[in-house]
Design a protein around this motif. Structure first.
Motif, PDB file in Angstrom:
ATOM      1  N   ASP A 268      16.956  14.349  23.620  1.00 55.77           N
ATOM      2  CA  ASP A 268      17.940  13.102  23.032  1.00 55.77           C
ATOM      3  C   ASP A 268      18.469  12.167  23.421  1.00 55.77           C
ATOM      4  N   ARG A 269      20.042  14.076  24.309  1.00 56.22           N
ATOM      5  CA  ARG A 269      20.956  13.580  24.308  1.00 56.22           C
ATOM      6  C   ARG A 269      21.445  13.398  25.395  1.00 56.22           C
ATOM      7  N   TRP A 270      20.216  14.062  26.303  1.00 54.24           N
ATOM      8  CA  TRP A 270      20.772  14.924  27.757  1.00 54.24           C
ATOM      9  C   TRP A 270      20.052  13.810  28.201  1.00 54.24           C
ATOM     10  N   SER A 271      20.308  13.592  30.382  1.00 53.18           N
ATOM     11  CA  SER A 271      20.028  12.270  31.324  1.00 53.18           C
ATOM     12  C   SER A 271      20.296  12.692  32.253  1.00 53.18           C
ATOM     13  N   ILE A 272      20.007  12.555  33.640  1.00 49.15           N
ATOM     14  CA  ILE A 272      19.864  12.459  35.129  1.00 49.15           C
ATOM     15  C   ILE A 272      20.315  11.005  35.411  1.00 49.15           C
ATOM     16  N   PRO A 273      21.730  10.808  35.417  1.00 46.23           N
ATOM     17  CA  PRO A 273      22.279   9.953  36.539  1.00 46.23           C
ATOM     18  C   PRO A 273      22.164   9.529  37.369  1.00 46.23           C
ATOM     19  N   TYR A 274      21.648   8.233  37.906  1.00 41.66           N
ATOM     20  CA  TYR A 274      21.689   8.231  40.010  1.00 41.66           C
ATOM     21  C   TYR A 274      21.970   7.142  40.158  1.00 41.66           C
ATOM     22  N   HIS A 275      22.688   7.335  41.305  1.00 46.27           N
ATOM     23  CA  HIS A 275      22.865   6.039  42.264  1.00 46.27           C
ATOM     24  C   HIS A 275      22.869   6.301  43.908  1.00 46.27           C
ATOM     25  N   LEU A 276      21.703   5.247  44.000  1.00 47.64           N
ATOM     26  CA  LEU A 276      21.508   5.179  45.847  1.00 47.64           C
ATOM     27  C   LEU A 276      21.539   3.851  45.773  1.00 47.64           C
ATOM     28  N   ASP A 277      22.252   3.535  47.395  1.00 45.96           N
ATOM     29  CA  ASP A 277      22.559   2.293  47.656  1.00 45.96           C
ATOM     30  C   ASP A 277      22.720   2.498  49.152  1.00 45.96           C
ATOM     31  N   VAL A 278      22.363   1.325  50.186  1.00 42.44           N
ATOM     32  CA  VAL A 278      23.008   1.864  51.439  1.00 42.44           C
ATOM     33  C   VAL A 278      22.966   0.148  52.213  1.00 42.44           C
ATOM     34  N   GLY A 279      23.690   0.215  52.830  1.00 38.68           N
ATOM     35  CA  GLY A 279      24.219  -1.335  53.672  1.00 38.68           C
ATOM     36  C   GLY A 279      25.006  -1.539  54.868  1.00 38.68           C
ATOM     37  N   ALA A 280      25.369  -2.154  55.397  1.00 38.99           N
ATOM     38  CA  ALA A 280      25.926  -2.119  56.720  1.00 38.99           C
ATOM     39  C   ALA A 280      26.466  -4.176  56.597  1.00 38.99           C
ATOM     40  N   GLY A 281      27.552  -4.233  57.699  1.00 37.29           N
ATOM     41  CA  GLY A 281      27.960  -5.333  57.686  1.00 37.29           C
ATOM     42  C   GLY A 281      29.179  -5.038  59.475  1.00 37.29           C
ATOM     43  N   ASP A 282      30.417  -4.955  58.575  1.00 34.97           N
ATOM     44  CA  ASP A 282      31.408  -4.854  59.654  1.00 34.97           C
ATOM     45  C   ASP A 282      30.878  -3.298  59.920  1.00 34.97           C
ATOM     46  N   SER A 283      30.730  -2.586  58.986  1.00 34.36           N
ATOM     47  CA  SER A 283      29.949  -1.055  59.718  1.00 34.36           C
ATOM     48  C   SER A 283      28.579  -1.055  60.345  1.00 34.36           C
TER      49      SER A 283
END
Length: 263
Positions: free
Chosen positions: A194-209
């Motif tokens: 009810d009040r509990w969750s698993i947050p997540y964020h995943l990303d990948v990229g390129a450019g100058d690096s």
């Protein structure tokens, strides 16, 4: 190589997480939409106990633990903001650090010479992305995101320069690394109670690096209708081999504790 191992770890985590989320929320496409036609805003303030490490272009490595950063911290800010309407969102996250060692006076009785005075580091990272809500079921959601990440790490090497008995502070600027990269990924949360969750964020990229990637996950608790508290682990990394700075690889990694306010 450390960078290649990190890439493999990221791909594994990304694949496993997205597969689990999609399989667990696939029925959401047939459920009533939980999105809102009105604007919704989230503001987060957090403390990130991150170690700062990497590799210089000459092959030397460095590893600055969090307690050392705190001892020399002059100013720091960690925060994010999200605006959401219907299925669309815009999200920004800012990490800023101002670190400086204590100033060391010039040795007494010297007419000529120089000595180390202090070392300063200012900079951080800004993420700015737009997104689209792909799946929603109850309090769980999966958003696809795309945007940019900007890294700017600059430092100054301070010297006490003594000439004819008069000492002046001279600062030498050092470009550690600057990069603007395009990124794609996914973010959201998986509600398992009810009040509990698993947050997540995943990303990948390129450019100058040559490559940059980020992963965040942990556990969140809805303390009230207007605020969530979360304990997460975050890792951000850049391969800066092709840039002009003195840093070849840099990463920040550690636990984070924060509060997200809804309004």
């Amino acid at each position: 190589m450390k960078t290649k191992q990190s890439i493999h770890q990221f791909i594994f985590v990304l694949t496993l997480t997205v597969t689990t989320l999609i399989s667990g929320t696939a029925s959401a496409q047939n459920a009533d939409s939980q999105t809102n036609d009105n604007w919704q805003f989230d503001a987060q303030i957090y403390i990130w106990a991150a170690d700062f490490s990497g590799e210089l272009n000459n092959g030397a490595t460095f590893d600055v633990p969090f307690d050392t950063l705190v001892d020399n911290l002059k100013m720091g800010f960690y925060g994010s903001f999200e605006a959401r309407k219907d299925k669309w969102l815009i999200f920004t996250d800012v990490v800023y650090l101002n670190i400086a060692t204590d100033e060391t006076p010039a040795p007494p009785g010297s007419n000529f010479g120089f000595s180390v005075r202090d070392l300063k580091l200012k900079g951080g990272a800004v993420n700015l992305v737009g997104g689209y809500n792909l799946l929603t079921k109850g309090k769980s959601r999966l958003d696809l995101i795309a945007g940019a990440r900007y890294l700017n790490l600059g430092s100054e090497f301070g010297l006490n320069v003594t000439f004819f008995g008069s000492t002046q502070a001279v600062y030498i600027p050092i470009d550690m690394g600057i990069a603007l990269d395009g990124i794609v990924g996914a973010k959201g949360k998986y509600a398992f109670a009810d009040r509990w969750s698993i947050p997540y964020h995943l990303d990948v990229g390129a450019g100058d690096s040559d490559l940059t990637w980020q992963v965040i996950t942990g556990i969140s608790y809805q303390a009230a209708s207007w605020v969530d508290v979360a304990l997460t682990y975050r890792h951000m990394e850049w391969d800066l081999t092709s840039t002009d700075g003195i840093v070849k690889n840099v990463n920040m990694s550690g636990p984070s504790l924060g509060a997200t306010f809804h309004f």
